[in-house]
Write a protein that holds these residues in place. Structure first.
Motif, short mmCIF file in Angstrom:
data_model
loop_
_atom_site.label_atom_id
_atom_site.label_comp_id
_atom_site.label_asym_id
_atom_site.label_seq_id
_atom_site.Cartn_x
_atom_site.Cartn_y
_atom_site.Cartn_z
N LYS A 19 -5.73 3.81 -4.94
CA LYS A 19 -6.46 4.75 -4.08
C LYS A 19 -6.33 6.16 -4.65
CE LYS A 19 -7.47 5.96 0.61
NZ LYS A 19 -7.38 5.62 2.00
N GLY A 20 -7.39 6.92 -4.57
CA GLY A 20 -7.35 8.32 -4.97
C GLY A 20 -7.05 8.55 -6.44
N GLY A 21 -7.54 7.69 -7.31
CA GLY A 21 -7.32 7.86 -8.74
C GLY A 21 -5.93 7.48 -9.21
N ASP A 112 -3.12 -0.50 -15.37
CA ASP A 112 -3.08 0.61 -16.33
C ASP A 112 -3.57 1.90 -15.66
OD1 ASP A 112 -5.80 0.12 -16.06
OD2 ASP A 112 -6.14 -0.29 -18.19
N GLY A 113 -3.73 1.86 -14.36
CA GLY A 113 -4.23 3.00 -13.60
C GLY A 113 -5.72 2.91 -13.34
N GLU A 153 -4.49 6.30 5.61
CA GLU A 153 -3.66 7.04 4.66
C GLU A 153 -4.53 7.54 3.51
OE1 GLU A 153 -0.49 7.90 4.70
OE2 GLU A 153 0.09 6.79 6.49
N THR A 154 -4.22 8.73 3.00
CA THR A 154 -5.03 9.30 1.92
C THR A 154 -4.48 9.01 0.53
OG1 THR A 154 -3.82 11.39 2.10
CG2 THR A 154 -5.87 11.18 3.38
N ASP A 155 -3.23 8.52 0.44
CA ASP A 155 -2.58 8.32 -0.84
C ASP A 155 -2.05 6.89 -0.94
OD1 ASP A 155 0.36 8.98 -2.46
OD2 ASP A 155 -1.52 9.63 -3.34
N SER A 184 -1.73 6.94 -13.03
CA SER A 184 -3.06 7.46 -12.76
C SER A 184 -4.06 6.91 -13.76
CB SER A 184 -3.06 8.98 -12.84
OG SER A 184 -2.21 9.51 -11.85
N GLY A 185 -5.29 6.78 -13.29
CA GLY A 185 -6.35 6.24 -14.13
C GLY A 185 -7.01 7.26 -15.00
#
Length: 185
Positions: A19-21, A112-113, A153-155, A184-185
């Motif tokens: 979620k969120g990158g 791998d993100g 949830e945002t994260d 992170s992606g």
């Protein structure tokens, strides 16, 4: 040897939330032999860096089998740098067709993100719906909790942590000693 003669290893919970990158993989630390907790602080989530490309992997099942699979995954990632999906498919093909690997009892969540995958001994490489994957004895509890939390949830990290806490409250083979890795992606 039957289950009554030797209780066998059982249980763990691993969850991956995207979620969120960011993708977070969390796992509990409990290792059980039958109804006895052998260790409460095992590390079942690991960061791999084959060829300089970061991958996070979590495993459920036999520890020795999981380490064998992680080594094989690293070799596949070195052969296909930056191509997690391809490496996962190659690992699953080997796992399905190699007589030695077929006997391994473990499952993996890898990321791998960018992509979140579940790799199984049945030759499956699955990209889960709803950006959440969970495996192990408490996996369904963690999955249900994370799906319920996903919209509020945002994260990714609080979702994974709360879902693991819920699974630990329900599944006797899961504890609250978490290892959490994010990428992170």
């Amino acid at each position: 040897m039957s289950e009554t003669e030797f209780p066998g290893w059982h249980g763990t919970t691993i969850i991956g939330v995207k979620k969120g990158g960011k993708v977070v993989v969390a796992g509990d630390g409990q290792v059980s032999l039958g109804q006895t907790v052998i260790k409460g602080t095992a590390r079942k989530v690991r960061r791999l860096s084959p060829g300089g490309h970061e991958v996070v992997a979590g495993f459920a099942g036999s520890t020795a089998d999981a380490f064998t699979l992680l080594e094989r995954l690293e070799a596949k990632l070195e052969a296909t740098p930056g191509q997690l999906s391809r490496a996962a498919v190659e690992l699953a093909k080997d796992w399905r067709t190699d007589k030695y690997l077929q006997k391994l009892e473990a499952m993996l969540i890898v990321t791998d993100g960018d992509v979140l995958l579940v790799i199984t001994g049945a030759g499956d490489v699955l990209e889960p719906e709803h950006n959440i994957a969970a495996i192990g004895s408490g996996g369904n509890f963690a999955l249900a909790a994370a799906r319920g939390l996903y919209e509020t949830e945002t994260d990714a990290e609080p979702i994974a942590r709360k879902a693991m806490a819920i699974a630990a409250d329900i599944c006797v083979y899961t504890n609250g000693n978490l290892t959490v890795e994010s990428i992170s992606g």
